[in-house]
Scaffold this active site. Structure first.
Site, PDB file in Angstrom:
ATOM      1  N   THR A 123       5.418   4.955   1.691  1.00 33.08           N
ATOM      2  CA  THR A 123       5.117   5.278   0.190  1.00 33.08           C
ATOM      3  C   THR A 123       4.902   4.120  -0.818  1.00 33.08           C
ATOM      4  O   THR A 123       4.037   3.871  -1.561  1.00 33.08           O
ATOM      5  CB  THR A 123       5.932   6.375  -0.287  1.00 33.08           C
ATOM      6  OG1 THR A 123       5.981   7.501   0.659  1.00 33.08           O
ATOM      7  CG2 THR A 123       5.594   6.897  -1.768  1.00 33.08           C
ATOM      8  N   HIS A 171       2.001   2.227  -0.121  1.00 33.30           N
ATOM      9  CA  HIS A 171       0.872   3.075  -0.741  1.00 33.30           C
ATOM     10  C   HIS A 171       0.720   2.331  -2.099  1.00 33.30           C
ATOM     11  O   HIS A 171      -0.487   2.200  -2.818  1.00 33.30           O
ATOM     12  CB  HIS A 171       0.922   4.479  -0.755  1.00 33.30           C
ATOM     13  CG  HIS A 171       0.585   5.161   0.754  1.00 33.30           C
ATOM     14  ND1 HIS A 171      -0.719   5.077   1.138  1.00 33.30           N
ATOM     15  CD2 HIS A 171       1.341   5.793   1.709  1.00 33.30           C
ATOM     16  CE1 HIS A 171      -0.642   5.663   2.435  1.00 33.30           C
ATOM     17  NE2 HIS A 171       0.615   5.939   2.629  1.00 33.30           N
TER      18      HIS A 171
END
Lengths: 342, 342, 342, 342
Positions: free
Chosen positions: D40, D43
């Site tokens: 994450t 990202h």
């Protein structure tokens, strides 16, 4: 005998003259009293992609029926001539992993009556003795002929944990309508039925839906969230096979809820999997056919209990010869179940 | 304030004058509007073995109630004065393994209102804010006062998989009767109610039982097998706590079926475990209290759905001062739920 | 042929001369290569209450075995002469509710080899073709002969949800020991084995137990609570059938935990049901036999995976003629599995 | 204090100087000892569509960490200064339906540390006291920092019924690798790991995979069917988020099997739902985060049991200042877990 078959790889189902089927080991011959029309038959009639991939003409069509056993192979032990029977349409091999672990309805070598072997749009049809389900004499044959699709609904409804929860059902064909009726007497707190056809939504109301939504007129996802304090439905049954409805089904379910997928989409389906399935921790389950014979026992018991009234479901009674009219009716969506008499 | 308490280790519950409870952190004070009588209260009144082991006098009794919040501790954030509330009677510690894994109703350090802390047979009762469940103003307080025992039935019924199966319920006290009502609208094919008291069996019929059996007159095990093709019931709920009924419950369940144990036996229970549980591969589950707050959401939704009519359940309305009369009625078995007004 | 049978209603199993069994429809004749001794055989040898109630002499005993098919009835299609097979000892009717809903191991008309029909303590035994499970040629016959009891353990272990939890196993006979081995490679965080016999507890350690308790020397309930922060074991398997052990099993399980009951008590069992089952909301499940054939597929796969080493389990190899010596060994508790060669 | 943050809506995470967080009610301040890098975070670093939709700069990033409590709000009761803690990264509201029914990890108003509130790529981070999980002093901080992603794997593995079945795991990032390790000690018969990167597949072998497949070189679906007698895997875990892998996951599962979806696809995913989900009657479940705190108890117990060796998982140790290097490593796929020290 008279039969209706796909004789060439093209649209249509035409009347033919065929030999009465010859029995082999453990088979019984059934004189068809009533046979009903399934969405699958309409796929075959239209000759869509699914039908092209699965049907090898010539093939007698039809798989929902009730009739009388008029002949039995010498080694048949569980039925006799004169018995009234309905039929499980899935013929299982009996030897694969699925068959030997209690899941013969998803047999690895499954054959389906009216698809892979000759079916019931005919005066006579032969089936394995294990596929014949005895029907008490007081049950009308037209009711017996729709136990197979009712079984789909029973299997789908009891696969989810609907007790004390809000249920939404997308698609109000005969199986969707049966699911509406079942859910409403099986502990669902509310049953919302969604379709694009007002005729079918009126049937849904008669079958027990607490609310109906025409998804051409209102957004079902917004409605369902509004009706559940913004949470979403606890259980959603998708029984249309339409891509937009499938997407709505996943958007309508609450976090941690269950989506039952029964309707067969014709091609690939696009899904916003991150937001609509993973972040929600949705439980999803495909449903096909009926649990053999767990579902049939439940169907039997439901009939005996009188809890579900299937009569509104049968909207049209025709002769087998009116095949084209029946198919036109299905195309229009202005019908529930159509039953045919040979 | 006026209160009813066990003041000495002996039979009886007597009226006393007590101070209005003083709030500590995260507590609210509830002015009791209606409080109902539970079988547990009768155990305490009689001063049986269970009561002796669990009650340390002096203790104000009572744990089923509805009322209005009239005071809140300074750190309370989820309720305010004027709110009508019912109460979850299980006070959980919030820190043990069970509390931190979603099972606070079986908290390792559970305290019960009216058993371990002072209860609701009084003008006022204090509870943790988290134990107060908001009640819409249109719900009558007497209905709100019995949501706690209705929650027992909801928890018990939805713990089993009753969809499409035959259900037998032993014991027709208020929770058993609520279970009868719930099962009959939650997919059970048949609901057989068993008790030794015809008054309660008549109530069971009114609540939706498809058949009632007085086990003093007929053998419930034989009847249940006769009614299920010799197979036995798919789900049996034992809600009496009586040893003979518990034994019958295990004899009445079919192979692979489920026995839900809710009624509390006062001593050891003898069981033919080999024949009646192991060879049958029975599934057995103890049920206590309510899932906090999963059950309450379902109770709420049931009330809103109008599916279950609880009105026949409340058979007697009395004043709190008629405590002895209420207890005599319970002893006689000639009552459903008794609700008391302070 | 040579066989060992109960010939009169009295203790003992004696050698007799018997006819080689004659096959009827769908049966195969197996030449026994290895047959192993089960606790049930010892019940029959002792002629205890259970045996008196279930055995009608004369009866050839024995139901755990592996051998070679030497004859097949004409209608047999799934096996042929020369096949090495083990046997499922439960013969199901194939027609009852249980058989038709995927639970033939709890068939309503179950017959057990060596109990209801002649068994495998003999040169030859006949079984229905559906009860023969093919064994690859590389599996030693003595291993094949104990797949049936290994199947009990597989069925019991996978019936509970042992992943990430503490497991206690009461009773270290061959099935208990197999369960110890399975649990320790199947996600259990700890596996505590309890017995009254140090010989068997040493075997339990070799099979993978993380801790063993001789319940004659230490209180297993206190130990288990001490080892689990006072919480109790998440899953308890009772595999002894002893009343005190069963009571301990329920006292050892944590709130919301699971008790699997497999060991068969000879008489009624007294249970403190309120405190040890209901207030705990324990999940209880009886386990008998093996799921046909779900369990067998798992047994097969376990063997192939090499995850479980069954060799320490077989502690004694004898000839069939040493029946009395084998029974004495079992009585002493100083053995694991005893395998016999005809 | 030093911190790394997304300061503008563009790629990159940059070092900033920030105030030490000020505590409000029920919060604790943690001095970060080790913080590890999640997919994450990458990202967010890349600033892809998902990040744009979820991050409102300025925001300090990072949510996997362990550290010491150095300050507590006055009303904190469950932790004290000096405690070593790891953190549950999901902050739940405590009041919604999900929170009040034991599912706070899918809270309707979920906030995530390092996404919705400031995170752990800093000298200090503040968290609610209920999100702090105590760590015994003998556990190394770098191990404690990866308990949060290990928890994802624990949640995913125990959501499926892997006992006695063949398991396939698509995607060998740190959570996939943890799942490989867990499955191999939790009853899976075989564990097949699939990735496109040989570095990660070598790690998978070290973590216990029984077979690895580079899906750029061989078709994993064909391999899995070949290895399972043509049946397919009983359980498939999809942990990559890649569309082709998701499609393969559904094609690799057997009829009636289970697909666990954990990897987050960035856009819509196309699925052949009829053939690969419905006709198979697949069970599908989305998995996000960890069950609070059921999963944490299991993680704790796993660490104590010594069953899983996490050491091969941590492949790189860097200083917090090497943020860009860490992100480049993740982009290359040539790493397991990267842990950072402030």
């Amino acid at each position: 005998m008279k039969a209706f078959a796909k004789v060439r790889p093209e649209p249509g189902i035409v009347q033919i003259k065929a030999d009465v089927p010859k029995l082999t080991s453990h088979e019984v011959l059934v004189k068809v009293k009533v046979t009903s029309v399934c969405g699958t038959d309409y796929h075959i009639y239209r000759w869509d992609d699914w039908a092209r991939a699965h049907i090898k003409p010539p093939r007698i069509i039809g798989h929902e029926f009730a009739g009388e056993i008029v002949e039995t192979a010498p080694d048949v032990t569980t039925h006799k001539c004169g018995d009234l029977v309905a039929a499980e349409s899935h013929i299982a091999c009996g030897r694969c992993y699925q068959c030997r672990t209690g899941n013969s309805h998803i047999c690895e070598k499954l054959a389906i009556i009216g698809v892979d072997v000759d079916g019931s749009f005919a005066d006579y049809v032969k089936i394995p003795e294990q596929n014949a389900w005895p029907i008490p004499s007081e049950v009308p044959p037209e009711t017996a002929s729709i136990l197979e699709p009712l079984g789909n609904a029973v299997h789908a409804i009891f696969a989810a944990d609907i007790g004390g929860t809000d249920v939404s059902i997308f698609g109000c064909g005969p199986v969707g309508l049966s699911a509406v009726a079942l859910a409403s007497v099986s502990g669902a707190l509310s049953v919302t039925a969604i379709d694009i056809n007002d005729y079918r939504l009126r049937l849904a109301s008669r079958m027990g839906a607490s609310k109906v939504i025409n998804s051409r007129q209102r957004d079902p996802v917004a409605e369902i969230h509004k009706d559940t304090d913004g949470r979403g439905a606890g259980v959603v049954l998708e029984m249309s096979g339409n891509e937009a409805a499938i997407q709505d089904a996943f958007r309508a379910v609450r976090n941690g809820g269950t989506v039952i997928l029964f309707g067969l989409p014709s091609g690939q389906v696009r899904l916003n999997m991150a937001d609509d399935l993973i972040f929600k921790e949705a439980h999803v389950r495909g449903i096909v056919g009926r649990e053999i014979f767990k579902t049939w026992y439940k169907v039997d018991a439901l009939l005996n209990s009188g809890k579900v009234d299937l009569r509104p479901l049968i909207t049209h009674r025709m002769s087998l010869g009116q095949m084209d009219d029946a198919m036109k009716l299905i195309a229009s969506g202005e019908c529930g179940k159509i039953v045919l008499t040979p």
